[in-house]
Each structure stands twice: as C-alpha cells, then as structure tokens.
Design an enzyme around this catalytic site. Structure first.
Site, short mmCIF file in Angstrom:
data_model
loop_
_atom_site.label_atom_id
_atom_site.label_comp_id
_atom_site.label_asym_id
_atom_site.label_seq_id
_atom_site.Cartn_x
_atom_site.Cartn_y
_atom_site.Cartn_z
N ARG A 22 -9.72 0.28 8.82
CA ARG A 22 -9.32 -1.00 9.27
C ARG A 22 -10.53 -1.77 10.01
O ARG A 22 -10.29 -2.89 10.26
CB ARG A 22 -7.83 -1.04 10.11
CG ARG A 22 -6.72 -1.18 9.29
CD ARG A 22 -5.70 -0.97 10.29
NE ARG A 22 -4.19 -1.56 10.14
CZ ARG A 22 -3.25 -1.07 9.70
NH1 ARG A 22 -3.39 0.24 9.44
NH2 ARG A 22 -2.31 -1.65 9.79
N ARG A 75 11.19 -0.64 11.12
CA ARG A 75 10.16 -0.40 11.98
C ARG A 75 10.26 -1.21 12.98
O ARG A 75 10.47 -2.61 12.79
CB ARG A 75 9.01 -0.75 11.37
CG ARG A 75 8.40 0.78 10.45
CD ARG A 75 7.38 0.44 9.40
NE ARG A 75 6.07 -0.25 10.07
CZ ARG A 75 4.90 -0.67 9.66
NH1 ARG A 75 4.83 0.16 8.59
NH2 ARG A 75 4.04 -1.07 10.15
N ARG A 96 -0.67 -8.88 13.28
CA ARG A 96 -1.02 -7.71 12.26
C ARG A 96 -1.81 -8.44 11.39
O ARG A 96 -2.86 -8.15 11.00
CB ARG A 96 0.06 -6.72 11.72
CG ARG A 96 0.36 -5.81 12.98
CD ARG A 96 2.05 -5.62 12.70
NE ARG A 96 2.01 -4.64 11.34
CZ ARG A 96 3.36 -4.62 10.81
NH1 ARG A 96 4.37 -4.95 11.42
NH2 ARG A 96 3.39 -3.75 9.60
N ARG A 117 11.63 -4.99 4.79
CA ARG A 117 11.53 -3.49 4.55
C ARG A 117 12.32 -2.64 5.37
O ARG A 117 12.60 -2.78 6.37
CB ARG A 117 10.04 -3.33 5.02
CG ARG A 117 9.44 -1.96 5.13
CD ARG A 117 8.10 -1.74 4.96
NE ARG A 117 7.36 -2.35 6.02
CZ ARG A 117 5.87 -2.32 6.41
NH1 ARG A 117 5.29 -1.86 5.22
NH2 ARG A 117 5.62 -2.92 7.32
N LYS A 127 0.85 -1.25 0.16
CA LYS A 127 -0.06 0.01 -0.11
C LYS A 127 1.04 1.17 0.08
O LYS A 127 0.63 2.22 -0.86
CB LYS A 127 -0.91 0.02 1.28
CG LYS A 127 -1.81 -1.27 1.36
CD LYS A 127 -2.83 -1.09 2.50
CE LYS A 127 -2.15 -1.10 3.95
NZ LYS A 127 -1.37 -2.46 4.26
P1 ADP Z 1 2.25 -1.86 3.26
O1 ADP Z 1 2.27 -0.18 3.09
O2 ADP Z 1 0.98 -2.39 2.46
O3 ADP Z 1 2.29 -2.42 4.74
P2 ADP Z 1 4.67 -1.64 1.67
O4 ADP Z 1 4.47 -0.91 0.58
O5 ADP Z 1 5.77 -0.91 2.90
O6 ADP Z 1 3.70 -2.39 2.48
O7 ADP Z 1 5.47 -2.87 1.08
C1 ADP Z 1 6.17 -3.75 2.01
C2 ADP Z 1 7.66 -4.34 1.69
O8 ADP Z 1 7.50 -5.11 0.09
C3 ADP Z 1 8.42 -2.93 1.31
O9 ADP Z 1 9.76 -3.28 1.63
C4 ADP Z 1 8.33 -2.93 -0.47
O10 ADP Z 1 9.50 -2.40 -0.97
C5 ADP Z 1 7.99 -4.39 -0.88
N1 ADP Z 1 7.08 -4.51 -1.74
C6 ADP Z 1 5.91 -3.53 -2.20
N2 ADP Z 1 5.15 -4.20 -3.13
C7 ADP Z 1 5.96 -5.24 -3.67
C8 ADP Z 1 5.64 -6.15 -4.60
N3 ADP Z 1 4.59 -6.26 -5.56
N4 ADP Z 1 6.35 -7.10 -4.93
C9 ADP Z 1 7.60 -7.31 -3.98
N5 ADP Z 1 7.82 -6.58 -2.86
C10 ADP Z 1 7.02 -5.70 -2.91
P1 AMP Z 2 0.78 0.37 9.27
O1 AMP Z 2 1.86 1.17 9.03
O2 AMP Z 2 -0.46 0.51 8.50
O3 AMP Z 2 1.14 -1.26 8.98
O4 AMP Z 2 0.10 0.40 10.97
C1 AMP Z 2 1.06 0.04 11.81
C2 AMP Z 2 0.27 -0.05 13.17
O5 AMP Z 2 -0.35 1.33 13.58
C3 AMP Z 2 -0.80 -1.18 13.12
O6 AMP Z 2 -0.42 -2.31 13.45
C4 AMP Z 2 -1.86 -0.50 14.11
O7 AMP Z 2 -1.40 -0.94 15.82
C5 AMP Z 2 -1.79 0.96 14.05
N1 AMP Z 2 -2.98 1.48 13.45
C6 AMP Z 2 -2.71 2.11 11.89
N2 AMP Z 2 -3.74 2.33 11.38
C7 AMP Z 2 -4.54 2.05 12.17
C8 AMP Z 2 -5.79 1.94 11.99
N3 AMP Z 2 -6.74 2.63 10.99
N4 AMP Z 2 -6.84 1.48 12.85
C9 AMP Z 2 -6.21 0.77 14.04
N5 AMP Z 2 -4.75 1.02 14.33
C10 AMP Z 2 -4.04 1.54 13.29
#
Ligand code: ADP
Ligand code: AMP
Length: 217
Positions: free
Chosen positions: A88, A161, A172, A127, A13
C-alpha cells in the site's frame, strides 16, 4: 503465478482473490485479514492494530512487511498467490521486491482495479461475510442463493467489519489516493501493470482478470 490486486477499499480485490483461489489455487494473502486475525486473538500486535484500523489509517510499514514476509513461503503457495491489500506504500512495494528476491520468487503481475469513488461507499457499507468460512457477500450486489445461509458452508452467521462505516471509508479512500496510488508508476515501469474496469459486474471483472493473467504468464 504470483500477482498483486491493487485498488481502493471496496474495489473487489477480496472477491476476485477468493475466485482465483478456487479457479487457479492461488492463495489469497490479505494483510487486512491477517491484521483482523491479530485483533480477534487480542495479541499485542492486535491491540495496536485495532485503533489504527478502526480509524481507517495505514499500519506502520515495518509491521505489515514482517507479516507478509512470514506468509509468502507457505507450502500452500505452490500454485502461487494473490496479494490483496499489500503493498500500500512505496516502501512496502520496495520491501516486497527484496522479500521476493530472498525467497527466489517471481512477481508476475500487478492488476489495478479501477472503481469510481462514488461507487465504493455503497460497496463497502453493504459488505458482509460469513462468520464461519469468511465468504464475502453484499446486501445488493452479491446475495447468498438462500437468504441468510452461506453458499459455501451453510452457516447462518455473518459479520460486518468495524471499519466499514462512512467516516472510516473517507480516511481509507484518502489514504489510497494520497499514498497507495503513487506506487502504480513503480510497477508500470517494470512493465507488469495491467488495469481492469472494476466498475463492471463481478463476473465481467473476473473475465478481465483471467485475460490479464493469461497475458502475464
Ligand atoms: P476489497 O477487498 O477490494 O475491499 P471486496 O471484494 O470486499 O473489496 O468488495 C466490496 C464489496 O463489493 C463486497 O460486498 C462485494 O460483494 C462487492 N463487490 C465486489 N466486486 C463488485 C463488483 N464488480 N460489482 C458490485 N459489487 C462488487
Ligand atoms: P483491508 O482489509 O485491506 O481493507 O485493510 C483494512 C485495514 O488494515 C486498513 O485500513 C489498514 O488500517 C490496515 N492495513 C491492511 N493492509 C495494510 C497495508 N498493506 N499497509 C498498512 N495498513 C494496512
């Protein structure tokens, strides 16, 4: 154009929202980033959020809804926004509808990014992001052009992170399947839900999202 990217942690995302910001000037609104900023600034909210986020549980709906309501009408959002990580829960989804009505905004679409659970752990544990500009990278799937140097701003410092470990990822993912996935029918019934194959390469996913956006306009 105002959209939601909906998918499990690690689905891509943030990666795609970053690209939409560059290509369409749609502002990325990530509740995770907003909460991490609170943790960094050691605000009262940040102190509450730190433990919950580290464990991989969800934050209370009222807190997250309030943060989003404050961000949705920023001037920078004139070309629209991409919500990343919100809503969410069904309560959040319904609250978002109310906020959009209050602010006279339209939600054009919800794009579900489907990724197998097995792939998510590898994505999340590999990541990292630039400490200065926040650009996202991956040890295997998205390396900077010059090793150790951010493509976007040239910084040589990177962060991982605190919740990108296997234990928190399990929680998660469980929260995603138990709660977040349940809001898909809410948007399907509105006729604005599109699904893309998040298992594809980053560039292919971008193309699928571009196609979905075209249809939703
Ligand atoms: P989200 O925001 O949904 O938690 P991220 O965009 O941070 O996910 O992506 C998680 C990790 O996977 C990042 O390190 C990113 O570079 C990698 N990634 C994102 N999309 C893809 C894909 N289509 N294929 C492989 N790796 C990906
Ligand atoms: P994310 O960066 O989206 O993976 O979110 C990291 C963490 O933040 C999650 O595991 C939750 O603990 C909290 N969080 C982020 N967005 C929300 C949401 N919309 N509702 C509840 N918790 C959230």
């Amino acid at each position: 154009m105002n959209i939601i990217l909906l998918g499990p942690p690690g689905a891509g995302k943030g990666t795609q929202a970053e690209r939409l910001e560059k290509s369409h000037r749609m502002i990325q609104l990530s509740t995770g980033d907003m909460l991490r900023d609170e943790v960094t600034s050691e605000s009262e909210l940040g102190r509450q959020a730190k433990e919950i986020m580290a464990s991989g549980e969800l934050m209370p709906d009222d807190i997250v809804v309030q943060i989003v309501a404050e961000q949705l009408c920023r001037d920078e959002c004139e070309f629209g926004f991409t919500l990343d990580g919100f809503p969410r829960t069904e309560t959040q989804a319904r609250a978002l509808d109310g906020i959009m009505i209050d602010k006279g905004l339209k939600l054009h679409g919800v794009i579900e990014m489907k990724v197998d659970d097995d792939a998510l752990t590898e994505r999340i544990t590999g990541r990292y992001s630039c400490a200065k500009c926040g650009a996202g990278y991956h040890d295997r799937f998205q390396r900077p052009k010059v090793e150790g140097v951010c493509d976007e701003c040239g910084s040589t410092e990177f962060n991982r992170r605190a919740d990108d470990n296997e234990e928190a990822v399990r929680h998660r993912l469980a929260a995603y399947h138990a709660v977040t996935e349940q809001i898909l029918p809410f948007y399907r019934e509105k006729g604005i839900l599109r699904t893309v194959d998040g298992m594809a390469t980053i560039d292919e996913v971008t193309k699928q999202i571009e196609d979905a956006i075209e249809q939703l306009q």
